[in-house]
Design a protein around this motif. Structure first.
Motif, PDB file in Angstrom:
ATOM      1  N   ARG A   1    -127.165 -12.156  -9.849  1.00  0.00           N
ATOM      2  CA  ARG A   1    -125.746 -11.837  -9.920  1.00  0.00           C
ATOM      3  C   ARG A   1    -125.411 -11.623 -11.384  1.00  0.00           C
ATOM      4  O   ARG A   1    -125.468 -12.549 -12.201  1.00  0.00           O
ATOM      5  CB  ARG A   1    -124.888 -12.950  -9.330  1.00  0.00           C
TER       6      ARG A   1
ATOM      7  N   PHE B   1    -124.890  -6.783  -8.376  1.00  0.00           N
ATOM      8  CA  PHE B   1    -126.153  -7.344  -7.901  1.00  0.00           C
ATOM      9  C   PHE B   1    -127.285  -6.546  -8.532  1.00  0.00           C
ATOM     10  O   PHE B   1    -127.382  -5.323  -8.338  1.00  0.00           O
ATOM     11  CB  PHE B   1    -126.253  -7.270  -6.372  1.00  0.00           C
TER      12      PHE B   1
ATOM     13  N   TRP C   1    -121.343  -5.872  -6.630  1.00  0.00           N
ATOM     14  CA  TRP C   1    -121.411  -7.164  -5.952  1.00  0.00           C
ATOM     15  C   TRP C   1    -120.403  -7.182  -4.805  1.00  0.00           C
ATOM     16  O   TRP C   1    -119.266  -6.765  -4.962  1.00  0.00           O
ATOM     17  CB  TRP C   1    -121.107  -8.288  -6.932  1.00  0.00           C
TER      18      TRP C   1
END
Length: 346
Positions: free
Chosen positions: A41, A50, A110
């Motif tokens: 992350r 990500f 993400w």
């Protein structure tokens, strides 16, 4: 044994971030879930991402890089058709794979979410899960209309007997046996007897005309559900590394056997029935196609020992917690073969 995701060096991280228009790096933490991938992350001044290290990527192999970027193109096209996917971001040079320090990386936005096992899904959510997989298969047929003509063979008994023998040697040679070793020996000898009983049930090869493009690894850890809202809904299908051509309905059976297996190694057939009905409708799959897939996946499970091979041949114990239920399922499924087939085909 494959280690968990190691921390990236500062120089590697800065080299990677410079390839993208995502601001300056603030933090980069390994993501612990997943057996075969390394992920992080990444937080930057522009947001959260990500970062995936493609362990199967080799910068010296142009075909391998093209395969990964082909996966990225396919998921981008699926996203454009409305499926919940998280497309890879393009580097400043336009490619979606960044090579740094001899390793291949890809960056994705993400997505907040959580993983949900089939036991956590309502009847309506099971139906929507089957519909989602059916839509994945039909949309893949749109974005990847060319399907290589290949025959898919089923597991060969002679090779399986050889694997069982090799694994039993490993188990019995352990100087300090624990409860897992005792269970492994029991299941190996039990499976050998099952295989002898069902030796005539080996399914024939599946011709390429019954195959299509599939996700390749559809299970709870590769599906994110939204954490906000009253009704959890899928927001991202993850990890397309195994995108490939296989009998489509087998992915439905295989996925259901993972989503809906109970800790004691039994299947929730009621939930499978709702999942399968939705899959058949949205994939345009016939009952006969599902019945053949049930038989082939059952045979595959009878002949499969990947978890024990990891432990005893690769000395990798990450799959150990999955083994008791998976091994019990084979025995349960064999005894209730008709009931399982009916759940997928009714």
């Amino acid at each position: 044994m494959q280690p968990s995701s190691p921390a990236l060096t500062e120089s590697t991280l800065r080299s990677l971030v410079r390839r993208y228009d995502v601001g300056e790096p603030l933090s980069c933490e390994p993501v612990s879930q997943g057996l075969l991938n390394r992920g992080y992350r990444l937080a930057t001044t522009h947001g959260s991402y990500f970062l995936k290290h493609h362990l199967d990527g080799d910068p010296a192999d142009p075909a391998g890089l093209a395969r990964i970027e082909g996966q990225h193109r396919a998921t981008a096209q699926l996203g454009a058709l409305g499926l919940p996917v998280v497309s890879a971001l393009a580097c400043r040079g336009g490619r979606t794979v960044a090579v740094v320090g001899g390793r291949c990386y890809a960056l994705h936005p993400w997505v907040e979410g959580s993983h949900r096992h089939g036991s956590e899904l309502s009847a309506a959510q099971c139906h929507r899960l089957g519909a989602l997989l059916g839509q994945v298969h039909t949309r893949l047929a749109q974005v990847k209309p060319q399907v290589p003509d290949a025959t898919h063979e089923s597991a060969d008994l002679s090779a399986t007997y050889e694997v069982i023998g090799e694994l039993l040697v490993h188990v019995r040679a352990r100087r300090r046996r624990d409860s897992f070793d005792e269970l492994a020996e029991h299941r190996l000898t039990e499976r050998r007897e099952l295989l002898r009983r069902y030796a005539d049930a080996r399914p024939p090869a599946v011709p390429g005309t019954f195959s299509g493009w599939v996700h390749g690894d559809f299970h709870p850890l590769n599906l994110l559900y939204a954490t906000a809202g009253r009704e959890p809904r899928p927001v991202a299908i993850l990890d397309w590394d195994r995108l490939g051509v296989h009998p489509r309905a087998e992915e439905a059976v295989r996925g259901a056997a993972i989503f809906f297996v109970r800790p004691d190694g039994t299947l929730d057939l009621r939930k499978i029935r709702g999942f399968a009905r939705a899959y058949r409708f949205f994939a345009g799959a016939s009952r006969a196609e599902l019945a053949a897939a049930v038989h082939r996946v059952w045979w595959e499970r009878l002949n499969d020992f990947w978890m024990l091979r990891w432990r005893y041949q690769l000395r990798d114990v990450r799959a150990d917690p999955q083994f008791p239920a998976a091994a019990a399922l084979v025995v349960w499924w064999s005894a209730r073969y008709e009931a399982v087939r009916s759940a997928f085909c009714d």
